[in-house]
Design a protein around this motif. Structure first.
Motif, PDB file in Angstrom:
ATOM      1  N   UNK A 173       0.890  -1.168   0.000  1.00 56.82           N
ATOM      2  CA  UNK A 173       0.000   0.000   0.000  1.00 56.82           C
ATOM      3  C   UNK A 173       0.921   1.209   0.000  1.00 56.82           C
ATOM      4  N   UNK A 174       0.812   2.045  -1.022  1.00 55.84           N
ATOM      5  CA  UNK A 174       1.742   3.166  -1.132  1.00 55.84           C
ATOM      6  C   UNK A 174       0.984   4.487  -1.257  1.00 55.84           C
ATOM      7  N   UNK A 175       1.702   5.561  -0.944  1.00 59.72           N
ATOM      8  CA  UNK A 175       1.161   6.910  -1.028  1.00 59.72           C
ATOM      9  C   UNK A 175       2.120   7.749  -1.863  1.00 59.72           C
ATOM     10  N   UNK A 176       1.585   8.381  -2.919  1.00 58.68           N
ATOM     11  CA  UNK A 176       2.423   9.179  -3.802  1.00 58.68           C
ATOM     12  C   UNK A 176       1.729  10.494  -4.132  1.00 58.68           C
ATOM     13  N   UNK A 177       2.480  11.426  -4.689  1.00 57.83           N
ATOM     14  CA  UNK A 177       1.910  12.719  -5.105  1.00 57.83           C
ATOM     15  C   UNK A 177       1.357  12.583  -6.521  1.00 57.83           C
ATOM     16  N   UNK A 178       0.347  11.752  -6.657  1.00 54.49           N
ATOM     17  CA  UNK A 178      -0.235  11.465  -7.970  1.00 54.49           C
ATOM     18  C   UNK A 178      -1.496  12.287  -8.171  1.00 54.49           C
TER      19      UNK A 178
ATOM     20  N   UNK B 211     -10.761   0.245  -5.061  1.00 55.86           N
ATOM     21  CA  UNK B 211      -9.536  -0.418  -5.525  1.00 55.86           C
ATOM     22  C   UNK B 211      -9.452  -1.861  -5.047  1.00 55.86           C
ATOM     23  N   UNK B 212      -9.945  -2.129  -3.837  1.00 50.88           N
ATOM     24  CA  UNK B 212      -9.959  -3.517  -3.371  1.00 50.88           C
ATOM     25  C   UNK B 212     -10.899  -4.368  -4.210  1.00 50.88           C
ATOM     26  N   UNK B 213     -11.963  -3.753  -4.721  1.00 46.70           N
ATOM     27  CA  UNK B 213     -12.873  -4.516  -5.582  1.00 46.70           C
ATOM     28  C   UNK B 213     -12.191  -4.874  -6.896  1.00 46.70           C
TER      29      UNK B 213
ATOM     30  N   UNK C 215      -1.902  -1.176  -4.066  1.00 44.77           N
ATOM     31  CA  UNK C 215      -2.872  -0.088  -4.084  1.00 44.77           C
ATOM     32  C   UNK C 215      -2.144   1.208  -3.755  1.00 44.77           C
ATOM     33  N   UNK C 216      -2.438   2.237  -4.554  1.00 48.19           N
ATOM     34  CA  UNK C 216      -1.841   3.553  -4.351  1.00 48.19           C
ATOM     35  C   UNK C 216      -2.919   4.562  -3.989  1.00 48.19           C
ATOM     36  N   UNK C 217      -2.585   5.460  -3.041  1.00 47.10           N
ATOM     37  CA  UNK C 217      -3.436   6.591  -2.710  1.00 47.10           C
ATOM     38  C   UNK C 217      -2.647   7.881  -2.927  1.00 47.10           C
ATOM     39  N   UNK C 218      -3.352   8.923  -3.327  1.00 51.91           N
ATOM     40  CA  UNK C 218      -2.705  10.195  -3.626  1.00 51.91           C
ATOM     41  C   UNK C 218      -2.623  11.097  -2.404  1.00 51.91           C
TER      42      UNK C 218
ATOM     43  N   UNK D 261      -6.534   7.391  -6.599  1.00 56.49           N
ATOM     44  CA  UNK D 261      -6.046   6.089  -6.175  1.00 56.49           C
ATOM     45  C   UNK D 261      -6.063   5.125  -7.337  1.00 56.49           C
ATOM     46  N   UNK D 262      -5.303   4.053  -7.244  1.00 56.07           N
ATOM     47  CA  UNK D 262      -5.348   3.021  -8.275  1.00 56.07           C
ATOM     48  C   UNK D 262      -4.846   1.702  -7.723  1.00 56.07           C
ATOM     49  N   UNK D 263      -5.262   0.636  -8.378  1.00 53.52           N
ATOM     50  CA  UNK D 263      -4.758  -0.693  -8.074  1.00 53.52           C
ATOM     51  C   UNK D 263      -3.924  -1.154  -9.256  1.00 53.52           C
ATOM     52  N   UNK D 264      -2.705  -1.578  -9.013  1.00 55.92           N
ATOM     53  CA  UNK D 264      -1.831  -2.094 -10.051  1.00 55.92           C
ATOM     54  C   UNK D 264      -1.802  -3.611  -9.956  1.00 55.92           C
ATOM     55  N   UNK D 265      -2.332  -4.271 -10.995  1.00 51.23           N
ATOM     56  CA  UNK D 265      -2.304  -5.723 -11.024  1.00 51.23           C
ATOM     57  C   UNK D 265      -0.894  -6.248 -11.230  1.00 51.23           C
ATOM     58  N   UNK D 266      -0.026  -5.443 -11.836  1.00 49.04           N
ATOM     59  CA  UNK D 266       1.335  -5.885 -12.127  1.00 49.04           C
ATOM     60  C   UNK D 266       2.105  -6.255 -10.872  1.00 49.04           C
ATOM     61  N   UNK D 267       1.900  -5.460  -9.801  1.00 48.83           N
ATOM     62  CA  UNK D 267       2.615  -5.744  -8.555  1.00 48.83           C
ATOM     63  C   UNK D 267       1.669  -5.862  -7.364  1.00 48.83           C
ATOM     64  N   UNK D 268       0.366  -5.993  -7.633  1.00 57.05           N
ATOM     65  CA  UNK D 268      -0.628  -6.203  -6.586  1.00 57.05           C
ATOM     66  C   UNK D 268      -0.513  -5.133  -5.493  1.00 57.05           C
TER      67      UNK D 268
END
Length: 226
Positions: free
Chosen positions: A111-116, A152-154, A129-132, A120-127
């Motif tokens: 679970x990561x937090x970035x200045x996006x 995103x969990x859905x 979840x990101x929050x802005x 939020x998004x879910x990346x299937x590539x690395x499983x």
């Protein structure tokens, strides 16, 4: 028959899983311009397992946001988070995400937090979840950022469900095929806002988040088991 065999006529099974993991990254950006309430009323068809998850997720939020006891859940969330600093909100979001992932039966790698600029998004590539941080910092986004947890969990649920032996929830074959086909032909909100919100995996994710946290204008969403 496995859903992967159903769609193998389009892409070989092994290639499909590799393609999905490498190339799909999507999420609950800002609400799109089409009328989401009308779209969900017409298209969101939760199954029995969704109703069970909804109740469990709501209980998690009830435990975190107890007051005012007579206020609707969205108001408790808004008032409970108002005035928190970014780090406090991040800790809260992480805790809720972890607990919700457990009741929704998905495991996240991170679970990561970035200045996006995406909420939020879910990346299937690395499983993951990101929050802005940008949205977390704004009190006006308190309810939406918490709804994003469940959106995103859905997506994580969907991705797991269409994998081999991954449908631990018991989704219908029709739902699995619709999700799998959507993954092959995903519509970005930047390309087509209406196509984005009306595609199966987004209808399902927006519908689920709005059923967990009903709000005025969305509170009449039909969450009866289809």
């Amino acid at each position: 028959m496995s859903v992967l065999l159903v769609i193998a006529t389009v892409i070989a099974v092994g290639e499909l899983l590799s393609w999905l993991a490498d190339s799909i990254e999507w999420g609950g950006e800002t609400l799109p311009s089409p009328n989401i309430n009308d779209i969900l009323q017409a298209n969101y068809k939760p199954e029995e397992c969704d109703e069970k998850m909804r109740l469990q997720c709501q209980q998690i939020l009830q435990d975190y946001f107890k007051e005012p006891i007579d206020a609707p859940l969205y108001q408790r969330i808004d008032e409970g988070m108002r005035g928190m600093d970014v780090e406090q909100k991040k800790r809260l979001l992480r805790d809720i995400t972890i607990k919700a992932s457990e009741v929704m039966n998905v495991e996240l790698n991170n679970i990561i937090f970035t200045d996006d600029t995406c909420m939020g998004c879910y990346s299937a590539a690395d499983n993951t979840i990101m929050f802005s941080n940008l949205y977390i910092a704004q009190d006006v986004c308190n309810v939406e950022i918490v709804k994003t947890v469940f959106h995103e969990l859905k997506h994580a649920v969907q991705f797991k469900a269409i994998g081999r032996d991954g449908n631990v929830w018991g989704y219908s074959m029709g739902t699995l095929v619709a999700w799998a086909n959507n993954y092959q032909d995903y519509i970005s909100s930047s390309w087509d806002p209406e196509g984005y919100i009306t595609q199966p995996i987004e209808v399902d994710s927006f519908g689920f988040e709005c059923s967990v946290i009903p709000q005025p204008g969305l509170s009449s969403l039909n969450v009866n088991v289809a």
